[in-house]
Structures are given as C-alpha cells and as structure tokens.
Design a protein around this motif. Structure first.
Motif, mmCIF file in Angstrom:
data_model
loop_
_atom_site.group_PDB
_atom_site.id
_atom_site.type_symbol
_atom_site.label_atom_id
_atom_site.label_comp_id
_atom_site.label_asym_id
_atom_site.label_seq_id
_atom_site.Cartn_x
_atom_site.Cartn_y
_atom_site.Cartn_z
ATOM 1 N N ARG A 189 -10.686 0.189 9.795
ATOM 2 C CA ARG A 189 -9.385 -0.078 9.190
ATOM 3 C C ARG A 189 -8.263 0.462 10.049
ATOM 4 O O ARG A 189 -7.096 0.206 9.799
ATOM 5 N N ASN A 223 -5.359 -1.445 11.478
ATOM 6 C CA ASN A 223 -4.161 -1.712 10.680
ATOM 7 C C ASN A 223 -3.075 -0.676 10.967
ATOM 8 O O ASN A 223 -2.127 -0.533 10.218
ATOM 9 N N LYS A 236 2.545 -6.473 12.706
ATOM 10 C CA LYS A 236 2.121 -6.744 11.335
ATOM 11 C C LYS A 236 1.271 -5.612 10.769
ATOM 12 O O LYS A 236 0.830 -5.681 9.626
ATOM 13 N N GLU A 237 1.044 -4.534 11.557
ATOM 14 C CA GLU A 237 0.267 -3.406 11.063
ATOM 15 C C GLU A 237 0.990 -2.739 9.896
ATOM 16 O O GLU A 237 2.216 -2.732 9.824
ATOM 17 N N GLU A 238 0.207 -2.159 8.991
ATOM 18 C CA GLU A 238 0.788 -1.564 7.797
ATOM 19 C C GLU A 238 1.233 -0.122 8.055
ATOM 20 O O GLU A 238 2.215 0.338 7.487
ATOM 21 N N TYR A 239 0.483 0.576 8.929
ATOM 22 C CA TYR A 239 0.776 1.985 9.169
ATOM 23 C C TYR A 239 1.244 2.196 10.599
ATOM 24 O O TYR A 239 1.046 1.342 11.468
ATOM 25 N N THR A 261 -4.726 9.196 2.959
ATOM 26 C CA THR A 261 -5.003 8.395 1.767
ATOM 27 C C THR A 261 -5.395 9.291 0.599
ATOM 28 O O THR A 261 -4.919 9.122 -0.522
ATOM 29 N N ARG A 318 3.514 4.868 6.435
ATOM 30 C CA ARG A 318 3.609 3.417 6.387
ATOM 31 C C ARG A 318 4.740 2.974 7.300
ATOM 32 O O ARG A 318 5.782 3.631 7.368
ATOM 33 N N LYS A 319 4.523 1.842 7.960
ATOM 34 C CA LYS A 319 5.549 1.354 8.882
ATOM 35 C C LYS A 319 6.845 1.042 8.127
ATOM 36 O O LYS A 319 7.942 1.335 8.606
ATOM 37 N N ALA A 320 6.718 0.493 6.921
ATOM 38 C CA ALA A 320 7.904 0.129 6.145
ATOM 39 C C ALA A 320 8.747 1.366 5.849
ATOM 40 O O ALA A 320 9.984 1.316 5.888
#
Lengths: 370, 404
Positions: free
Chosen positions: A2, A5, A117-120, A142, A196-198
């Motif tokens: 994972r 990601n 597009k990675e989440e982290y 996590t 998280r990237k966001a």
C-alpha cells in the motif's frame, strides 16, 4: 504494497548551511557519505524499499552534482513510465526573490503535489542517515489515527537551528521546543513528516495566504491543538549531520560492526549510482586495519581507522590515519595524514604531512593539491 | 525494424565449459564469475560497447537461465537501446521441426533472419569465453583497408604452447596462406583468438552452403573458414598484442584471476577509457578489521575481513573470520570462511561455508609428488564441515561433514 499510495518529497538543500565546507559546491543531498554513497541515497532507498514509486526532489541551489548523481533514477528503480523521480528546481516567477524557506519550497511544488494521485505524502530532508522501515511508520500513523506523524529519535539533540524537540502524551505530541540543545536526552525531530496529501495542500495554501514563513512554527506548532500530531520513534542507527564534526563522527561510527549491520541490512539495501570500478587492489606491503574501503581503490601504503571512497589511491609508504578520503583522492608515496576530511579528487603530494585532530578534523576542498 | 547498421556482433555464449566441472554445472561458461566482480561475458560485451557496436546477439543454449538473467535488458552495458541493443537468441521451434544449435556455424545460420533485420555490411563473430580487451572498431577498419572477406584476430603465442591452438600461416601482408589445427609440430606460432570479422554478404552465402553440405560439422574453425579459404576468398589475420586468455580449465581460471594481481600482466581494469561493465551488487564498502592482514589481493564490496588474506581474489560479500587464512585462492560471492579455517590454492564457489578449522587445498611445496597437486574446488552452497580436509585437485559437489 500500500506504500505505492504514498508520494515522497525530499528537500535536498535543507540545512545546507550547517556544513558549509561540504555544501559549498553541492546540496546536502549530494554530500558523500560512508565510502560510496551520497546522503540522498539513504532517504531514497528507504522510500523505494518500502514500495514508494514516485518521488519529488525539491532543489534550491547548487544542484548540478545532485542531478548528475540522480540521473534518470535508474539505480533506485525510479526510472519509470508512471511515477519515478521528479527533480523540482526552484520555480521563481519574475517578482519572486528566490526560495527562502520550506513553505515557499512546498508552494513551488504545489503543481507536482496536486497532479499526483497518491493519497499520502512523506516529507523529508537529506541530512539524516538511517535505514528505516517506512511501512512501520505508515502502520503507526494509521493505528494512532494521527493527522500528521513525525519521526523522532531519543538522544542528545544535534546543534541545528530551529530543530524541534517534543514532549508527549502517549504518542501524541503535546509540546514542541526549538531552543538550544539541553545536552541531556531529548526526543528530537528527524524532520520526516507523514500525512495525507490533501492536508498538506490545505496547510500550505493557508500558510501562503497568511504570509507564514516557518514550517515548524507556523504549520506544526500552530496546529498542535487542532490537529492530532503524533511521534514515531526511530530506534536503529540514526545520525543527523549537523556540522563537519558530526559528519566526521557519523562516518567513523560505521567502523563498528553493529552500526554497519543496522545501516546496511541485506533486506533493505542502500542503492547508489554505479561507477563500474574494479574491486580494490591491495598491493604488496599494504597494511590496512579497521577501515571501510570502497571499490576501485589502489592501496600500497598503511591505512588505519579510515573511510576510503571509490577510486582512492594510497602510495607506497604513505600513512593514512583517522581520515575520510573522498572519491578519487591521491595520497603520494611516504606522505602522512591524520584526521583529514579530503573532498573529491584531492591530492597530497609525496612526502608531505598533514594532521588534524579527532575533535577538529581538517577539511581539504574539492580538487585541492597539497 | 529494418535499419541499416554497419556492423553487428554475434556472441557465441552456448558453451558448457565442461572442463570447469562443478563450476559450470548450473551455468554456462560465459557466466562464470571472474576478477572479483565480473563474469566472463562482461569482457566481450564491454568490448562491443567500447568499440561502438551497439547491436549484439547473444547465442545461448547450455544452462541459459543465469546468463539470461544476468544480461537482462543489457542496461549495465548501455545495451538497452531503442535501435539495436542486446538480444538473447536461443534455439527455437521452426516449421521443419525443432533444432538445437548443432555447432558454431549452425548457430549463426539459424539466426540469419535476425542479422538480416539489421542489414549490416559486416558481422563480428565473437566468443563469450575469453578474457581480453580489444577494440573491434580497429579490426573493422583493418578489414576494410584490406578489402577482406574474412579477418581473423591473431595472437602470437609461445612456441611450446602453439600445439594447443588453431594456427595460421601468413604472408608479409598478413594474408592467410594456410591453416593448421592443433598440429604436433607447429610451423607457426600465430594463433586464432576466435574473433572473426566477416563481410556479411559473403558469410551469409557460406553459411547457406555449409548448411547444405551434409559432410560438414557446421563449425567455424573446422568447416566454414577452411571452405572460404579453399574457395580463394580474401582472408587476413589481424595482429593483436595484449592480454588474452581462454579460461577453459580450473587451472587457467585460477591463474587468470591471479593475473590481475601481477603488475607485469597487461590487463588493466582500472583504465577508465576502456571500462569493463558488469551488473553491480548493491553492497556497502568492504571492511578490514583491526586484526586483519591483507596483502596483494583484490577485494570487492560487502566483504568483512578479520583474518589473513594473501594473494587472493575475493568477490562481494565474502566473510573471512578472525584467525582464518585465505591465500592463493579465488572466493566467489557470499562465501564464509570461519575462524581457524585455511583456504589455499583453491576456488570456492558462491555461498559456500568453510567451517572452523577446515583446510581446503594444499601448497605445492608441501606435496611429495607434484603430479598430485592441483587447485581444489568447492562448489556453490557447499558446507565443508569443522576440521574437514579437502585434498588438492579435489572437486567438492556435496557437503562434507565435520571430521570426527
């Protein structure tokens, strides 16, 4: 896997000014270390070994040697169609005066971040030498439900300006100080952030619109109450390079077997640019003890307690003690040297003597002939 | 893809190398490790690239797994290319049936289609078994200058060794007038190195003729080249002086490795203008401990040396424990020599373990009869038990238990 990601983002110039000798002509990331590596090899290999396939390397200045070293990213398997290595030079618009701090660096990377597009994302500097399982950090992140996880190490805090040390409630960080080292044991930051990237994108947008300029103070410290920021302890061989002395000491510590075992585990190899040197040649009459020696050297003299990089030549009758000799150094016949850090392609002519002290190693610049 | 390439190389890498015994049990001879980090095939491959030949067909047949894996996409030699690059050519099934490569000429014959795709003017036929550094572009220039149909690289060997080689008798212009294959009483000491440059148009015709001739053994040296000679084609010898070695036997492999430690031997691998490329293990630098004594040796990355090493070649990740002695030996990657063990005049293959107090090999001085002496060989993944003894000339392919 994972970890694919997760996006890696490396600051290659962070703390350049801590080792002005070594970074005069290069970035912190391309400072040679441990006989055949550059500092960036450790963070890059850590990322690749846990399955990260897309890494941005943010650069600010002096990054020619870094680009030469990284090339297409092939040695780290980062020469890829999807993802791979991205060198992110400073993006200065006509009204900008260059990049001054980490927030501006990150702001310059916003395009790269938002198009991934990675989440982290993992943010890290280059001046920390370690071989760590980033997957374990992801698991801890996590498990704790943290917004941000910061890697830290317990010990005497390195003398770097504004380096954070933490106090905890469980794993959650409750207090941060950026003062001088106390000299006692502290939990100090390794400047490796996972989130998280966001979240990172939001924090940077906010910081930029409010003209914040200090990542540690204005982003991490300011959000200590509103975000859950947790620590992740690194327990293995971890050294932060904070000056020439600590650079010298960290290299010398590789002469201890236990340290080498922790840094060079066969399960997680450290990759570096290949030079296709032949194995090292030990001549008749060579006397080598307690030393770490890379490929391509030719040794005909005496070497003790030293680190020799690739392609070093030590002439007949020469004596090298407690030295770090970088790639392509030449030590002439019957020359003697002690406690010297010799940068690439340095030359000590036959019969000359040069000595520093273990507590004050002398630095000889790139290509200097003595 | 039908681009015109001036010269391509065909590398014969199917040889078993049966005289290397257990060292080639699972790998083809070109994949045999050499010189602390190389495999034999690195030499012709690097020579090609350094000579500007970027299209190389590697013909494999015997135990190709390790060799295929090693060559991979050719990246270590810069042969991962859009145009050309390295190609592994194995025997394949055809409409007429399936045929192994019968011999050297037949192997090339079966790959005429591959060569035609590049439409080359010249084809170099090389062997994957030899250790040497050679600029094929100079040989090609010579071939053109002589307007030759076939040029054979030639090396002057000592007269007493000449009977072991295929010899050439040449005139003042180096035109070949006669061949002698391993004669008892040689009339020449000019040996063929097994390196050929052909004009493709000519070679192609003779390959077809050779294949059509049922009496032919389909070998370059025995059949095709004599046929070209008999037909009066222009054949020249290209003089080469430099190090060249066919590591066909255990003794010659051992010797060729130790040649790297002899400053008088003309094989300089430190020369950056003619690098020998290889697949590099990602091992850290090697460590020589405070108790170690290392003399006159070649040591690769990842080794941990605490004992005594003299006149030896150590590949990557070899461990020599405290009190162990390695002398006049070749130790391949990952092998461990435990405390108190002695390895002398030996070749120890990959990932073997020599337990405490074991003795492998013997010094020629200690022998009563020199005829019984020879290099001892320990195969890969073999454990030589505590205090066990491996006699000189022995070839060990099963674990040896500890001495009682």
């Amino acid at each position: 896997m994972r970890m694919n990601n997760v996006l890696g983002l490396i600051f290659s110039n962070a703390y350049d000014s801590a080792v002005p000798e070594l970074t005069a002509l290069r970035t912190m990331g391309s400072v040679p270390f441990g006989g055949r590596y550059r500092l960036i090899d450790f963070v890059l290999s850590n990322m690749v070994n846990c399955g990260i396939t897309k890494v941005g390397v943010a650069t600010k200045s002096n990054y020619q040697s870094l680009m030469d070293h990284l090339g297409s990213g092939k040695p780290w398997d980062l020469s890829r169609k999807t993802g791979g290595i991205f060198i992110l030079p400073p993006f200065s618009s006509k009204d900008a005066g260059g990049v001054r701090n980490r927030i501006e660096m990150l702001h310059g990377c916003m395009n790269f971040l938002s198009h991934s597009k990675e989440e982290y994302v993992i943010l890290t500097d280059c001046n920390v030498v370690c071989n760590t399982d980033l997957g374990a950090l992801f698991d801890a992140h996590t498990a704790s439900g943290a917004d941000i996880t910061v890697a830290y190490k317990r010990g005497v805090k390195p003398a770097l300006t504004d380096l954070m040390s933490f106090a905890f409630d469980g794993s959650r960080i409750t207090e941060i100080s950026v003062g001088e080292p106390t000299g006692g044991e502290e939990a100090y930051s390794l400047n490796l952030f996972f989130m998280r990237k966001a979240l990172l994108e939001r924090l940077i947008q906010e910081a930029v619109s409010l003209h914040f300029d200090d990542f540690e103070r204005d982003i991490i410290h300011r959000n200590l109450r509103t975000l859950k920021i947790c620590g992740f302890e690194e327990t293995g061989f971890v050294r932060t390079i904070s000056g020439l002395q600590s650079f010298y000491d960290a290299n010398m510590e590789l002469l201890h077997r236990e340290n080498r075992r922790q840094l060079f585990t066969p399960e997680r190899p450290i990759y570096t640019k290949v030079r296709d040197d032949m194995p090292t040649i030990y001549g008749l009459g060579s006397e080598v003890t307690n030393s770490l020696i890379a490929d391509g050297c030719t040794i005909e003299g005496t070497v003790e307690n030293s680190i020799l990089f690739r392609g070093v030549r030590v002439g007949r009758g020469a004596v090298v003690r407690d030295c770090i000799l970088m790639q392509g150094s030449m030590i002439g016949e019957n020359a003697r040297m002690g406690c010297i850090v010799m940068d690439k392609n340095g030359v000590l002519k036959p019969g000359k003597t040069l000595c520093g002290d273990k507590t004050f190693p002398i630095y000889i610049g790139k290509g200097i002939m003595i | 893809m039908s681009r015109n390439t001036e010269c391509i190389a065909m590398l014969l890498a199917g040889g078993q190398g049966s005289r290397l015994g257990i060292l080639t049990k699972n790998i083809a001879k070109p994949a045999v490790p050499y010189g602390g980090k190389y495999r034999i095939i690195d030499f012709p491959l690097s020579n090609c690239v350094n000579s500007g030949i970027y299209t190389v067909g590697v013909l494999t047949q015997y135990q190709p797994l390790e060799l295929n894996d090693y060559i991979g996409n050719g990246q270590p030699w810069d042969l991962d290319r859009e145009n050309g690059g390295v190609h592994i050519l194995s025997p394949y099934q055809q409409i007429k049936g399936t045929a192994w490569y019968k011999n050297t000429a037949n192997a090339i014959y079966q790959n005429i289609n591959f060569i035609d795709r590049y439409n080359p003017k010249y084809v170099a036929i090389l062997s994957g078994d030899h250790i040497y550094k050679m600029d094929y572009s100079k040989m090609l220039a010579y071939h053109k200058e002589k307007n030759a149909d076939c040029t054979i690289a030639m090396l002057e060997v000592p007269w007493e060794e000449a009977p072991r080689f295929g010899l050439m008798i040449v005139d003042d212009e180096n035109a070949i007038t006669e061949f002698e294959e391993k004669p008892k009483n040689p009339r020449s000491n000019k040996a063929s190195m097994g390196v050929y440059m052909f004009t493709w148009e000519k070679l192609r015709r003779y390959l077809l003729e050779d294949e059509a001739n049922p009496a032919s053994g389909n070998d370059f040296g025995h059949d095709l080249i004599p046929a070209m000679h008999a037909a009066g084609e222009r054949m020249f010898a290209y003089p080469f002086d430099g190090y060249w070695k066919d590591v066909g036997t255990i003794d010659s492999l051992w010797e060729a490795n130790l040649d790297l430690l002899d400053p008088k031997v003309d094989l300089d691998l430190t020369d950056t203008s003619w690098k020998i490329y290889s697949r590099n293990p990602s091992s850290p630098p090697h460590y020589i401990s405070a108790n170690a004594a290392v003399q006159n040796s070649l040591i690769a990355g990842g080794c941990e040396i605490e004992g005594e090493v003299d006149f030896s070649v150590l590949f990557s990740d070899v461990v020599v424990e405290k009190g162990a002695t390695v002398r006049d030996s070749i130790i391949m990657p990952g092998t461990v020599v435990r405390s108190g063990a002695v390895v002398q005049y030996a070749i120890v293959a990959e990932n073997a373990v020599i337990e405490e107090g074991a003795v492998v090999g013997e010094r020629p001085e200690a022998m009563k009869d020199l005829k019984d002496w020879g290099v001892a060989v320990v195969g890969e993944h073999i454990t030589v038990g505590r205090d066990a003894v491996v006699a000189p000339k022995a070839m060990i392919d099963a674990d040896i238990s500890a001495a009682q």
